[in-house]
Design a protein around this motif. Structure first.
Motif, mmCIF file in Angstrom:
data_model
loop_
_atom_site.group_PDB
_atom_site.id
_atom_site.type_symbol
_atom_site.label_atom_id
_atom_site.label_comp_id
_atom_site.label_asym_id
_atom_site.label_seq_id
_atom_site.Cartn_x
_atom_site.Cartn_y
_atom_site.Cartn_z
ATOM 1 N N VAL A 5 0.828 -1.209 0.000
ATOM 2 C CA VAL A 5 0.000 0.000 0.000
ATOM 3 C C VAL A 5 0.861 1.256 0.000
ATOM 4 N N VAL A 6 1.841 1.293 0.897
ATOM 5 C CA VAL A 6 2.662 2.494 1.048
ATOM 6 C C VAL A 6 3.540 2.727 -0.179
ATOM 7 N N SER A 7 4.198 1.673 -0.658
ATOM 8 C CA SER A 7 5.158 1.847 -1.755
ATOM 9 C C SER A 7 4.485 2.227 -3.071
ATOM 10 N N THR A 8 3.356 1.592 -3.403
ATOM 11 C CA THR A 8 2.677 1.947 -4.662
ATOM 12 C C THR A 8 2.190 3.390 -4.633
ATOM 13 N N SER A 9 1.772 3.866 -3.472
ATOM 14 C CA SER A 9 1.312 5.257 -3.347
ATOM 15 C C SER A 9 2.463 6.252 -3.505
ATOM 16 N N ALA B 171 4.609 -1.373 -10.876
ATOM 17 C CA ALA B 171 4.326 -2.808 -10.998
ATOM 18 C C ALA B 171 5.138 -3.613 -9.989
ATOM 19 N N MET B 172 6.413 -3.283 -9.825
ATOM 20 C CA MET B 172 7.257 -4.023 -8.883
ATOM 21 C C MET B 172 6.828 -3.776 -7.443
ATOM 22 N N ALA C 126 8.518 -6.509 -15.802
ATOM 23 C CA ALA C 126 8.079 -6.541 -14.406
ATOM 24 C C ALA C 126 7.187 -7.750 -14.135
ATOM 25 N N PHE C 127 6.233 -8.009 -15.026
ATOM 26 C CA PHE C 127 5.349 -9.164 -14.869
ATOM 27 C C PHE C 127 6.144 -10.466 -14.835
ATOM 28 N N ALA C 128 7.130 -10.585 -15.707
ATOM 29 C CA ALA C 128 7.941 -11.802 -15.757
ATOM 30 C C ALA C 128 8.662 -12.036 -14.439
ATOM 31 N N THR C 129 9.229 -10.984 -13.867
ATOM 32 C CA THR C 129 9.960 -11.102 -12.608
ATOM 33 C C THR C 129 9.047 -11.530 -11.471
ATOM 34 N N LEU C 130 7.893 -10.903 -11.372
ATOM 35 C CA LEU C 130 6.985 -11.204 -10.262
ATOM 36 C C LEU C 130 6.394 -12.608 -10.376
ATOM 37 N N LEU C 131 6.063 -13.030 -11.579
ATOM 38 C CA LEU C 131 5.549 -14.391 -11.758
ATOM 39 C C LEU C 131 6.605 -15.430 -11.390
ATOM 40 N N ALA C 132 7.846 -15.149 -11.749
ATOM 41 C CA ALA C 132 8.931 -16.069 -11.407
ATOM 42 C C ALA C 132 9.114 -16.159 -9.891
ATOM 43 N N GLN C 133 9.030 -15.009 -9.206
ATOM 44 C CA GLN C 133 9.146 -15.005 -7.749
ATOM 45 C C GLN C 133 8.000 -15.785 -7.102
ATOM 46 N N LEU C 134 6.810 -15.678 -7.676
ATOM 47 C CA LEU C 134 5.662 -16.421 -7.159
ATOM 48 C C LEU C 134 5.888 -17.927 -7.278
#
Length: 451
Positions: free
Chosen positions: A110-114, A139-140, A196-204
């Motif tokens: 919440v804080v970082s995206t804002s 996105a990150m 960004a999407f690729a990185t987050l999906l890989a982390q998941l």
């Protein structure tokens, strides 16, 4: 599925390497996320898009490094309870790690995206790269809970000596990241957002694998009531984790100031420094790995009150860390130009100028690397023996040194002064932490002798 290691007995060097080598490979895999993103974006989108990633580096580190420090602080609590042999307290500490991670992960998101857009404005990000930087950073930041979840699971596994599971998770996720990067960026043409999407999906994927192993392991067989909040353990987790997160955040503030100065040099220098920072992340993976391994080793033996093994662990850690730093320096001296050339195609406009900046910056960092390795070794070793104040204060030292170096050295030495900002910060923080560690160790031994 029982992969835990009792580090309170056995050969010190073998145990450190047994935990550190999988950690090195795991960290290499994690660093490859951002490096693959950078290479694919740089070669398929261009120097401007590549610079957009660089404009986000320190702002993303503000979240990422604090997450790593927080989870490593949690890991120290788990390691101490595992080493003490108190199974009930060990199970409770693992469950409280999970609960606290969920709460903090939501707050981070919440804080970082804002704050993403105001932070980019604060750094004076060029208009030509602002849109791409905003897209990637937002996105990150939105995926902070995923990143925190993986690092929490990996830190808990490492606390019981299991470095293999995070390694396997990262190998699998690394291949997925490369494939998704190519698909999203090169094929679908989603640009920076695709990276960004690729990185987050890989982390998941990495998190889900670690979680599945923990569910099947007898070591993590939880009992009814283990997830009921335990105030004393939550406070212990916060006492060890939060100061480390604050310390890393303070360190990053110096980097954010440095990034604002780099931005003023134009997007070519920003692009060159971006590649150099990616390479530094790669060179630094062994440093963090031996720091984590040392923290686990010292944490278990401190919990078991085996101070002779604590002293042995730090001595061996120093020797191994300096040897690895020397090998990396030699590699960069011999193959630096070829490694740097991977980031941008020479056919791309302004690529040659950006790569020249990258090479000179990277070589300066490589010569300063031994101090970086000692800094991280002692930072995490202090965690292992329960000192959280000194690492936080060292973050202030690192921030101050980086700000002073960035403010004054470029005026005297030009771009070389800019490149020396990291080495100055590592030296200041490293000297402080080495002194703090041996003072703390002496105090602990004196208290044990009295009791």
């Amino acid at each position: 599925m029982h992969r835990s290691i009792d580090m309170t007995s056995g050969n010190t060097t073998k145990l450190l390497l047994q935990l550190a080598i999988p950690l090195i490979l795991t960290n290499l895999g994690q660093q490859m996320y951002s490096i693959v993103d950078a290479i694919i974006v740089g070669r398929n989108v261009g120097v401007s898009a590549f610079a957009s990633l660089g404009a986000c580096d320190w702002l993303y580190y503000l979240v990422l490094w604090s997450i790593l420090a927080l989870t490593q602080g949690f890991s120290a609590v788990v390691a101490q309870n595992f080493g003490s042999g108190n199974k009930e307290k060990f199970r409770k500490s693992v469950c409280m790690c999970i609960l606290v991670t969920i709460v903090i992960g939501i707050l981070y998101t919440v804080v970082s995206t804002s704050a993403a857009v105001p932070l980019l404005r604060l750094l004076g990000t060029e208009d030509s790269i602002f849109s791409g930087a905003r897209t990637y950073l937002t996105a990150m930041y939105a995926g902070s809970l995923i990143v925190l979840g993986y690092n929490m699971a990996a830190a808990i596994l490492r606390a019981v000596g299991d470095g293999k599971t995070p390694l396997i998770a990262m190998i699998v996720a690394g291949f997925c990241n490369v494939g998704l990067d190519v698909l999203f960026v090169a094929v679908f043409r989603w640009g920076i957002l695709g990276a960004a999407f690729a990185t987050l999906l890989a982390q998941l994927i990495a998190f889900l694998y670690c979680y599945a192993v923990m569910r099947k392991s007898d070591v993590f067989h939880m009992q009814q009531g283990d997830f009921l909040p335990d105030k004393s353990i939550i406070l212990q987790l916060c006492r060890l984790g939060i100061p480390q997160a604050i310390s890393q955040s303070i360190t990053v503030i110096g980097g954010i100031y440095a990034q604002s100065v780099i931005n003023a040099y134009g997007y070519i220098v920003v692009a060159g420094c971006t590649a150099a920072n990616k390479l530094h992340g790669l060179m630094d993976t062994s440093s963090a790995a031996f720091g984590f391994a040392s923290s686990t080793f010292l944490g278990q033996n401190y919990g078991a009150k085996k101070m002779d093994r604590v002293r042995s662990g730090i001595r061996r850690g120093i020797v191994i860390s300096l040897c690895i730093a020397g090998i990396i320096l030699l590699t960069m001296v011999l193959f630096g130009h070829q490694i740097v050339g991977l980031f941008l195609s020479k056919d791309v406009t302004d690529a040659a100028a950006a790569l020249d900046v990258t090479y000179r910056y990277t070589m300066v960092m490589a010569y300063c690397l031994p101090m970086c390795y000692l800094m991280n070794l002692f930072r995490y070793s202090l965690q292992g023996i329960g000192n959280t104040v000194a690492p936080m204060l060292s973050g202030i030292c690192e921030m101050g040194a980086r700000i002073c170096a960035t403010a004054f050295l470029p005026a005297v030495l030009g771009q070389l002064g800019l490149f020396l900002m990291d080495g100055s910060a590592w030296a200041a923080a490293g000297i402080f932490q080495m002194t703090a560690f041996f003072v703390t160790l002496h105090r602990i031994q004196k208290n044990m002798a009295v009791s």
